[in-house]
Write an enzyme that holds these catalytic residues in place. Structure first.
Site, PDB file in Angstrom:
ATOM      1  N   SER A 253      49.704  31.161  43.575  1.00 24.93           N
ATOM      2  CA  SER A 253      48.487  31.411  42.810  1.00 24.93           C
ATOM      3  C   SER A 253      47.426  32.004  43.726  1.00 24.93           C
ATOM      4  O   SER A 253      47.641  32.142  44.920  1.00 24.93           O
ATOM      5  CB  SER A 253      47.981  30.118  42.164  1.00 24.93           C
ATOM      6  N   LYS A 254      46.288  32.323  43.129  1.00 24.78           N
ATOM      7  CA  LYS A 254      45.243  33.048  43.866  1.00 24.78           C
ATOM      8  C   LYS A 254      44.815  32.349  45.163  1.00 24.78           C
ATOM      9  O   LYS A 254      44.484  32.982  46.143  1.00 24.78           O
ATOM     10  CB  LYS A 254      43.984  33.237  43.010  1.00 24.78           C
ATOM     11  N   ARG A 255      44.863  31.009  45.132  1.00 24.26           N
ATOM     12  CA  ARG A 255      44.321  30.307  46.276  1.00 24.26           C
ATOM     13  C   ARG A 255      45.205  30.367  47.522  1.00 24.26           C
ATOM     14  O   ARG A 255      44.899  29.774  48.529  1.00 24.26           O
ATOM     15  CB  ARG A 255      44.033  28.843  45.907  1.00 24.26           C
ATOM     16  N   HIS A 256      46.319  31.088  47.453  1.00 23.89           N
ATOM     17  CA  HIS A 256      47.216  31.129  48.605  1.00 23.89           C
ATOM     18  C   HIS A 256      47.028  32.340  49.506  1.00 23.89           C
ATOM     19  O   HIS A 256      47.966  32.784  50.159  1.00 23.89           O
ATOM     20  CB  HIS A 256      48.670  31.069  48.142  1.00 23.89           C
TER      21      HIS A 256
END
Length: 488
Positions: A253-256
């Site tokens: 997801s985006k937070r990676h």
RNA sequence: GCCCCCAUCGUCUAGCGGCCUAGGAUGCCGCCCUCUCACGGCGGUGACAGGGGUUCGAAUCCCCUUGGGGGUACCA
């Protein structure tokens, strides 16, 4: 082109991330290997989340990677349109058919009611499935709901008994008890088809022969098979490829950090590297080959060498591969891809005049096996193009603060002033002679000189630096350093 | 909760009953090369999740447990 037809069907709700790119790649490799067709279809039935910008972005990323399609957006084809939002009449036709044949029905339950039921079921420890209540609505009840202006969804009547077996090319036979499914929605109340329905209608009408997609869709497959049967369509072959996980083993997801293809591009990774790396995530040629060109991968690719295990992507290895490709790339090609980065960092402006180009070429060649990404090139060559640089503190402390350095550099400067021509051999000869005369170690002269010329304690061979800078600038920089050292 | 999938070095993987005291790559460590940093070369570290079977023989086949992942939406 034969009748092997595969597709990549992203929903335009964000960037193309490595997982999507890998799915696209496997489909593309499969098509190219077999001489079939690769189709790009945009699944934009989620009106809320789909954007044109995202579709453009995905298309750009695929293009950058060199994954081209035979049918799809910007290209057309005999089975279009290739945006689901333009295929609504098709879905309407088939949902009406199911309704007419009594295989689907209208459901007037509101989302609130359904949510409440689900919650209730969860509390009681029952599986949260739709009851099928509206299956048995009388004609009058249906009319009344319609008159009240309620917007129904359409649900498929799912068999309550029996088993649905998915024949998967990668996982073998996977069976599901039909009773675990409920009468799922095929058309939303806004008239848009749901994923499972649109997907089946499109794959079938587009004559897709092999559905190759991520494993997250394996559980959807029995539902889709029910639809194929209800519609009287013949089944394609299915292949569910393993997922790509983030380094913490969770779903991407985006937070990676950098997970989108676009970000890797901005960070200076080469498209052929991403392709090579992605091909090896979940697939291997069976021997120890790792560095493989695209054509090589196409000839070797086969679904039965795709693994079943989810893979964690590791940027360390990606970076190693990128560095390797950079070393192998012809300098002029490397410069071509580096130019936008150089411009962005203000190192130079296009068009590059011939004289500058020659210097750029030498500079890039000098740092080629020292950078891991193209984005590192501007910084690596910056001192060749600007006289205005700082001396690294570490270098000053270590090499400028030694006893007699100013004197030594002055001597070196005088020797170099007499060197003609000013090339690799002559400059080194001059330095070696001075080193011998003084009875010092090479490094004692070479290190401070490097700091004087580049401001840094590391970098290309010193004589390469001198020659690329040219005699005049080399002498100027030595003068400047000597002055600075005297003030210390 | 229910359903489904998966399980070899930290990571990517080879292995599809004997060739395995488990191979390669990356990462990490050391040595060599060397004017620094890289590159390159050489070496080292490091894994069959656990337990039962089957078999003359199991990393490979079966079962259980554990762990991870996915699905269970009027998202795709």
């Amino acid at each position: 082109m034969n009748d092997i037809r595969v597709r990549f069907a992203p929903s335009p709700t964000g960037y193309l991330h490595v997982g999507g790119a890998r799915t696209a790649l496997f489909n593309w490799l499969f098509a190219r290997h077999h001489g079939g067709s690769f189709i790009l279809r945009i699944e934009d039935t989620d009106v809320e989340r789909s954007t044109e910008e995202s579709a453009r972005q995905i298309i750009q990323s695929l293009t950058w990677l060199g994954i081209d399609w035979d049918e799809g957006p910007l290209k057309g084809g005999d089975y279009g349109p290739y945006f689901q939002s333009e295929r609504l009449s098709l879905y309407r036709e088939y949902s009406q058919k199911l309704l007419d044949e009594g295989k689907a029905y209208l459901c007037f339950c509101t989302q609130e009611e359904l949510a409440r039921e689900r919650e209730e079921a969860r509390k009681q420890g029952r599986p949260p499935r739709y009851s099928g209540r509206c299956r048995d609505l009388s004609l009058e009840e249906r009319e009344r709901c319609l008159e009240e202006g309620r917007r129904p969804v359409i649900r498929l009547m799912v068999p309550r008994q029996g088993t649905t077996v998915v024949s998967d090319l990668i996982r073998g036979e996977v069976s599901f008890e039909n009773k675990v499914f409920d009468d799922f929605i095929i058309v939303k109340s806004d008239g848009m088809p749901t994923y499972n329905f649109a997907c089946v209608v499109d794959d079938s009408t587009m004559k897709i022969s092999h559905v190759i997609r991520a494993e997250e869709h394996l559980s959807n497959t029995p539902k889709q098979m029910m639809l194929y049967r209800a519609l009287g369509f013949s089944l394609p072959k299915f292949a569910h490829v393993p997922m790509i996980l983030a380094p913490d083993r969770s779903k991407l997801s985006k937070r990676h950090g950098a997970t989108s293809v676009e970000e890797f591009r901005e960070q200076g990774y080469l498209p052929e590297v991403i392709v090579n790396y992605l091909a090896l995530l979940g697939w291997s040629p069976g021997d120890n080959r790792e560095i493989m060109g695209i054509d090589e991968i196409i000839t070797e690719f086969s679904l039965d060498r795709v693994s079943k295990t989810a893979a964690v992507y590791d940027t360390k290895k990606l970076t190693w591969l990128n560095a390797h490709y950079i070393r192998e790339t012809a300098v002029d090609d490397l410069i071509k891809t580096a130019l936008p980065f150089l411009e962005k960092e203000g190192i130079l402006r296009e068009p590059v005049p011939d004289s500058t180009y020659q210097k750029l070429r030498d500079a890039v060649e000098a740092v080629q096996d020292r950078v891991k990404t193209v984005a590192e090139i501007p910084h690596a060559v910056s001192y060749f193009f600007s006289d205005d640089f700082e001396y690294e503190e570490k270098g000053v402390n270590k090499h400028f603060k030694k006893e007699g350095v100013a004197d030594l550099l002055r001597a070196a400067r005088e020797r170099l002033a007499e060197v003609e021509p000013f090339d690799l051999e002559t400059t080194e000869k001059a330095y070696r002679a001075l080193i011998a005369e003084r009875g010092i170690k090479g490094g004692q002269l070479i290190h401070p000189t490097r700091v004087a010329l580049t401001g840094r304690t590391f970098g290309p061979g010193l004589f390469d630096v001198m020659v690329i800078l040219g005699k005049e600038r080399t002498l100027e920089r030595l003068d400047r350093a000597i002055k600075m050292i005297e003030k210390l």
